[in-house]
Design an enzyme around this catalytic site. Structure first.
Site, PDB file in Angstrom:
ATOM      1  CG  PHE A 194     -23.745  11.534   0.703  1.00 27.23           C
ATOM      2  CD1 PHE A 194     -22.478  11.911   0.296  1.00 27.23           C
ATOM      3  CD2 PHE A 194     -24.781  11.599  -0.208  1.00 27.23           C
ATOM      4  CE1 PHE A 194     -22.242  12.337  -1.009  1.00 27.23           C
ATOM      5  CE2 PHE A 194     -24.564  12.013  -1.516  1.00 27.23           C
ATOM      6  CZ  PHE A 194     -23.283  12.390  -1.912  1.00 27.23           C
TER       7      PHE A 194
ATOM      8  CB  CYS B  94     -25.630 -12.065 -20.504  1.00 28.96           C
ATOM      9  SG  CYS B  94     -24.594 -10.581 -20.329  1.00 28.96           S
TER      10      CYS B  94
ATOM     11  CG  HIS C 250     -24.642  -6.812 -17.545  1.00 29.78           C
ATOM     12  ND1 HIS C 250     -24.034  -8.003 -17.888  1.00 29.78           N
ATOM     13  CD2 HIS C 250     -23.689  -5.837 -17.732  1.00 29.78           C
ATOM     14  CE1 HIS C 250     -22.791  -7.777 -18.261  1.00 29.78           C
ATOM     15  NE2 HIS C 250     -22.554  -6.473 -18.189  1.00 29.78           N
TER      16      HIS C 250
ATOM     17  CG  ASP D 198     -24.667   6.501   4.628  1.00 28.48           C
ATOM     18  OD1 ASP D 198     -23.960   6.715   5.636  1.00 28.48           O
ATOM     19  OD2 ASP D 198     -24.537   7.119   3.565  1.00 28.48           O
ATOM     20  CB  SER D 199     -25.043   7.830   9.665  1.00 29.31           C
ATOM     21  OG  SER D 199     -24.240   8.729   8.898  1.00 29.31           O
TER      22      SER D 199
ATOM     23  N   GLY E 261     -16.244  10.668   2.636  1.00 29.73           N
ATOM     24  CA  GLY E 261     -15.941  11.992   2.103  1.00 29.73           C
ATOM     25  C   GLY E 261     -15.185  11.985   0.798  1.00 29.73           C
TER      26      GLY E 261
END
Length: 373
Positions: A100, A312, A337, A96-97, A219
């Site tokens: 965010f 599990c 899980h 990611d750049s 976004g």
């Protein structure tokens, strides 16, 4: 022209929806789509080894430009052989750049046309992130897919604010493309436009004019109702190039993945499986199980009878005990899980698309999860 090292092939589709089956090829391996990418923000999927991540069925993982640039530093990672060697993951990685983080650290940020300037969440030092700088860092990291730097805003937002951020995202995308030098790294554009269908369509059309190897819808998953997200996808996805992978960023719940697939999305990422696992919530087809609840105290059943994950192998009673005792194994097992559950869900979606019954699968899970809710 987009790099020939990253071809995307469509292998099938669903007749009753926009769901598609494909393969995204990279120099480090193929990704069967639709696919979910576990989030390894700081060069680790929290609580799990790379072997355990691979065991879940993960084909590609995600790292973060901003976090890795601050700690340990992208130049150090370059010196140590790149992000793959640094963390021991030999499959494809998407980074990611930092867009965010500009949004999440908005109170500390000043956004101008040239760059975003904000304070480090670690030590308060000044960080300046421009489109060119974001690409420079991602090229140093050596990820297989680099995201463009975009301007994310809170939703709902005033149209003028959303419009300004969308226009800036288009300009920044072009600057990212112009700054790129690595032929062995794909670039993905990010469509912005808030909840305004017209702006989303316009942004998708403008981004599609540029030579990106893939296109993301960004976004979203910032507090808007799911129905609004689905409406935005309905408006956006048909305008994205069919011959390129489509990535829905930061989403989400299991039902959101299937609803995204139904609208033509190929790639997903989200912290939800691991974050919820660390907080004693397990995802199942029965709905979420809250493993601190007393109802699990003497339950000898596994979380799911047919699940091959590490958790599990044990009873629900044992997993509840681990959380009650504050043992670190509890979060590890539930993280494993939940990631396995997400991978199995999308593997079933791929099979359903191939066999022409995805819409039936979606309807079945809508009913299951509606009852569980």
């Amino acid at each position: 022209m987009p790099s020939s090292l990253f071809p995307f092939s469509l292998l099938g589709s669903d007749s009753a929806s926009a769901a598609r089956l494909g393969i995204f090829r990279t120099p480090r391996g193929e990704i069967e789509t639709p696919s979910f990418m576990p989030v390894g923000t700081a060069a680790t999927v929290k609580g799990l080894t790379v072997d355990q991540v691979r065991q879940t069925g993960a084909q590609m993982i995600l790292g973060n430009t901003y976090h890795l640039a601050l700690r340990p530093g992208h130049e150090l990672i370059r010196q140590l052989g790149g992000l793959h060697a640094f963390m021991g993951w030999d499959g494809p990685i998407l980074t990611d750049s930092g867009g965010f983080q500009i949004f999440s650290l908005a109170a500390l940020a000043e956004i101008r046309e040239e760059a975003a300037t904000f304070r480090s969440h670690i030590d308060g030092s000044v960080v300046r992130l421009s489109p060119e700088r974001s690409i420079e860092i991602q090229e140093a990291l050596g990820s297989d897919v680099a995201m463009v730097l975009d301007h994310v805003v809170a939703l709902p937002g005033e149209r003028e604010v959303v419009l300004e951020a969308m226009d800036r995202s288009i300009r920044w995308a072009a600057r990212c493309l112009n700054a790129a030098t690595r032929e062995d790294q794909a670039r993905f554009a990010i469509v912005q436009g808030g909840l305004d269908a017209g702006l989303r369509r316009y942004c998708a059309a403008e981004m599609s004019k540029m030579d990106f190897e893939g296109f993301a819808v960004g976004g979203l998953s910032v507090g808007e109702p799911p129905a609004e997200m689905y409406r935005v996808l309905d408006a956006t996805c048909p305008l994205l190039p069919a011959e390129r992978p489509r990535y829905l960023m930061g989403v989400g719940r299991p039902i959101d993945l299937l609803e995204g697939v139904a609208r033509g999305i190929d790639l997903f990422d989200c912290v939800m499986p691991t974050r919820n696992g660390r907080n004693a919530l397990a995802f199942t087809d029965e709905g979420p199980l809250r493993m601190r609840n007393a109802s699990h105290r003497d339950d000898a059943r596994p979380l799911e009878s047919d699940c091959p994950c590490l958790a599990c192998r044990h009873s629900r009673a044992y997993i509840r005990h681990l959380f009650a005792a504050g043992e670190m194994l509890g979060p590890i097992l539930l993280s494993h899980h939940n990631l396995t559950y997400y991978q199995r869900l999308l593997a079933r979606a791929r099979t359903a698309i191939r066999e022409g019954r995805f819409s039936e699968m979606l309807a079945q899970h809508r009913r299951l999860w509606a009852v569980a809710a």
